[in-house]
Motif scaffolding. Structure first.
Motif, mmCIF file in Angstrom:
data_model
loop_
_atom_site.group_PDB
_atom_site.id
_atom_site.type_symbol
_atom_site.label_atom_id
_atom_site.label_comp_id
_atom_site.label_asym_id
_atom_site.label_seq_id
_atom_site.Cartn_x
_atom_site.Cartn_y
_atom_site.Cartn_z
ATOM 1 N N PHE A 166 4.357 5.909 -23.335
ATOM 2 C CA PHE A 166 5.477 6.072 -24.274
ATOM 3 C C PHE A 166 5.006 6.774 -25.556
ATOM 4 O O PHE A 166 5.714 7.628 -26.091
ATOM 5 C CB PHE A 166 6.090 4.717 -24.618
ATOM 6 N N CYS A 167 3.820 6.405 -26.023
ATOM 7 C CA CYS A 167 3.269 7.040 -27.228
ATOM 8 C C CYS A 167 3.020 8.529 -26.989
ATOM 9 O O CYS A 167 3.318 9.368 -27.852
ATOM 10 C CB CYS A 167 1.964 6.356 -27.638
ATOM 11 N N MET A 172 8.545 6.259 -29.356
ATOM 12 C CA MET A 172 7.991 5.150 -30.097
ATOM 13 C C MET A 172 8.872 3.899 -30.028
ATOM 14 O O MET A 172 8.369 2.779 -30.027
ATOM 15 C CB MET A 172 7.742 5.542 -31.551
ATOM 16 N N ASP A 173 10.189 4.103 -29.958
ATOM 17 C CA ASP A 173 11.098 2.948 -29.856
ATOM 18 C C ASP A 173 10.831 2.167 -28.564
ATOM 19 O O ASP A 173 10.828 0.928 -28.575
ATOM 20 C CB ASP A 173 12.560 3.407 -29.899
ATOM 21 N N ILE A 176 7.444 0.252 -28.860
ATOM 22 C CA ILE A 176 7.587 -0.983 -29.645
ATOM 23 C C ILE A 176 8.378 -2.029 -28.858
ATOM 24 O O ILE A 176 8.055 -3.218 -28.895
ATOM 25 C CB ILE A 176 8.248 -0.682 -31.007
ATOM 26 N N GLU A 177 9.383 -1.556 -28.113
ATOM 27 C CA GLU A 177 10.181 -2.463 -27.276
ATOM 28 C C GLU A 177 9.287 -3.178 -26.266
ATOM 29 O O GLU A 177 9.375 -4.406 -26.091
ATOM 30 C CB GLU A 177 11.266 -1.659 -26.543
ATOM 31 N N TYR A 178 8.405 -2.407 -25.602
ATOM 32 C CA TYR A 178 7.536 -3.018 -24.591
ATOM 33 C C TYR A 178 6.414 -3.838 -25.210
ATOM 34 O O TYR A 178 5.901 -4.776 -24.577
ATOM 35 C CB TYR A 178 7.007 -1.964 -23.606
ATOM 36 N N LEU A 201 2.255 6.266 -33.979
ATOM 37 C CA LEU A 201 3.245 6.128 -35.063
ATOM 38 C C LEU A 201 2.889 7.025 -36.244
ATOM 39 O O LEU A 201 3.758 7.688 -36.823
ATOM 40 C CB LEU A 201 3.319 4.669 -35.522
ATOM 41 N N CYS A 202 1.624 7.069 -36.601
ATOM 42 C CA CYS A 202 1.185 7.897 -37.733
ATOM 43 C C CYS A 202 1.322 9.387 -37.421
ATOM 44 O O CYS A 202 1.712 10.171 -38.288
ATOM 45 C CB CYS A 202 -0.253 7.551 -38.115
ATOM 46 N N LYS A 203 1.028 9.771 -36.187
ATOM 47 C CA LYS A 203 1.205 11.174 -35.794
ATOM 48 C C LYS A 203 2.667 11.579 -35.836
ATOM 49 O O LYS A 203 2.999 12.737 -36.075
ATOM 50 C CB LYS A 203 0.650 11.403 -34.380
#
Length: 375
Positions: A166-167, A172-173, A176-178, A201-203
């Protein structure tokens, strides 16, 4: 083999464990063909191979890239009065996945269940990892959700490939969900999982969420390490939130984590981009006082900040300081200075210097052309 000969001369006959050890060693050293001769000898001596012996041979066959032979070996095992176990199937599945034969892997999983051999967590993790690497995240989720039906509880190695997938796709959503699903099912991520998520997230410039997750780590029984802080500090520095990044620097120090050149380079870059060059230079000196040697990236950030502030003379002096500290300038160092000279209205002089550096091989022709277009 010499020990085996002496053993047999003393009428101390080897058992299945002895032969299996030798077969495994032979597979690694001399190849499967020699190992098969040892299997024949084993049988001729009245020693019956067990499932571990066959697993060793199948693993050797797979490592030699002879997957179809390994599958035949698997199918022939029952006729040799030996039933394949979950490890046997896992060896074949891993080989199928590494060679991209996903359809065969799915078929083997079904056959495995039909034979009454229950898949293990490792079995499912092999498949999930392969599917995620291929970008088939939907299918990987289906496999993950099937695990409890087979009496398997997913572990962190089941969820990590999904989070990484996912990343990679910048979803990203979903990541975070998983992560939340993972925790709700009593499977707690390790610091490697969190570092993967924070990096993504930072990227994606979602630094506020990254800071929020970082602040929650300790309460979730997961202690941040140096790379965790470096990731978030770099992310904050790149989006103009260097003050918050500095707060994290103080926090990590309080926790006994020693900042390194990566930490300082991120902060120096952030301060320089924000026009706080003198503060950035102070950080370079602090870095040296702490016994950490600045790298070219650190020095280049300072020079870029000085050039943007139309202080190219100071940038040139800083180049001399960089060299005096034993840090070799890079191609980027020179292009920053050339662009700085041009930015101050000395385009002709900058172009002459660029041509000279290009002629000397210090700056590549392709880089020189890119710089020249900007003048």
């Amino acid at each position: 083999m010499e020990v085996l000969d002496r053993q047999m001369q003393r009428q101390c006959y080897p058992d299945v464990i002895t032969y299996t050890i030798l077969i495994e060693a032979t597979c690694k050293e001399s190849g499967v063909e020699q190992a098969m001769k040892l299997l024949d000898e084993m049988r001729s001596k009245g020693c019956k191979p067990d499932v571990v012996t066959y697993n060793v041979l199948i693993n050797g066959i797979c490592k030699e890239g002879r997957l179809d032979e390994a599958i035949k070996f698997l199918n022939d095992m029952p006729s040799s009065d030996c039933q394949p176990n979950v490890i046997t199937h896992n060896i074949i599945l891993r080989s199928m996945c590494s060679t991209g034969r996903w359809m065969d892997a799915e078929k083997l999983l079904a056959e495995m269940v039909h034979r009454g051999c229950s898949p293990s967590v490792v079995t499912f993790n092999i498949l999930i990892n392969f599917l995620c690497r291929k970008g088939l995240l939907g299918r990987a989720i289906e496999i993950l959700e099937k695990m409890p039906k087979h009496g398997c509880t997913p572990n962190s190695l089941s969820y990590n490939p999904l989070l990484h997938g996912f990343c990679k796709e910048k979803k990203m959503d979903r990541a975070i969900e998983y992560l939340d699903i993972m925790v709700s099912r009593g499977c707690y991520p390790d610091i490697v999982t969190y570092n993967t998520l924070l990096t993504a997230l930072c990227k994606d410039a979602k630094v506020d969420i990254a800071v929020e997750i970082l602040n929650q780590l300790s309460s979730k029984g997961c202690s941040p390490v140096l790379i965790t802080y470096n990731t978030v500090i770099d992310g904050l520095s790149k989006v103009g939130k260097t003050e918050l990044a500095l707060e994290l620097l103080h926090e990590m120090r309080k926790k006994g984590l020693k900042p390194d050149v990566i930490t300082y380079s991120s902060l120096v870059g952030g301060l320089s981009r924000e026009g706080k060059v003198d503060e950035a230079i102070k950080f370079v000196h602090d870095l040296e006082d702490a016994g950490v040697k600045p790298n070219a990236i650190t020095f280049n950030s300072i020079m870029l900040g000085l050039c943007k502030a139309k202080q190219t003379c100071r940038a040139i002096d800083f180049l001399a300081y960089m060299v005096s500290r034993g840090c070799k300038p890079t191609e980027a160092t020179y292009t920053i200075l050339i662009e700085g000279i041009a930015y101050e209205g000395l385009a002709k002089e900058a172009l002459e210097l660029l041509n000279e550096l290009c002629y000397k091989g210090v700056v590549k022709k392709s880089s020189a052309e890119q710089v020249a277009v900007k003048m």
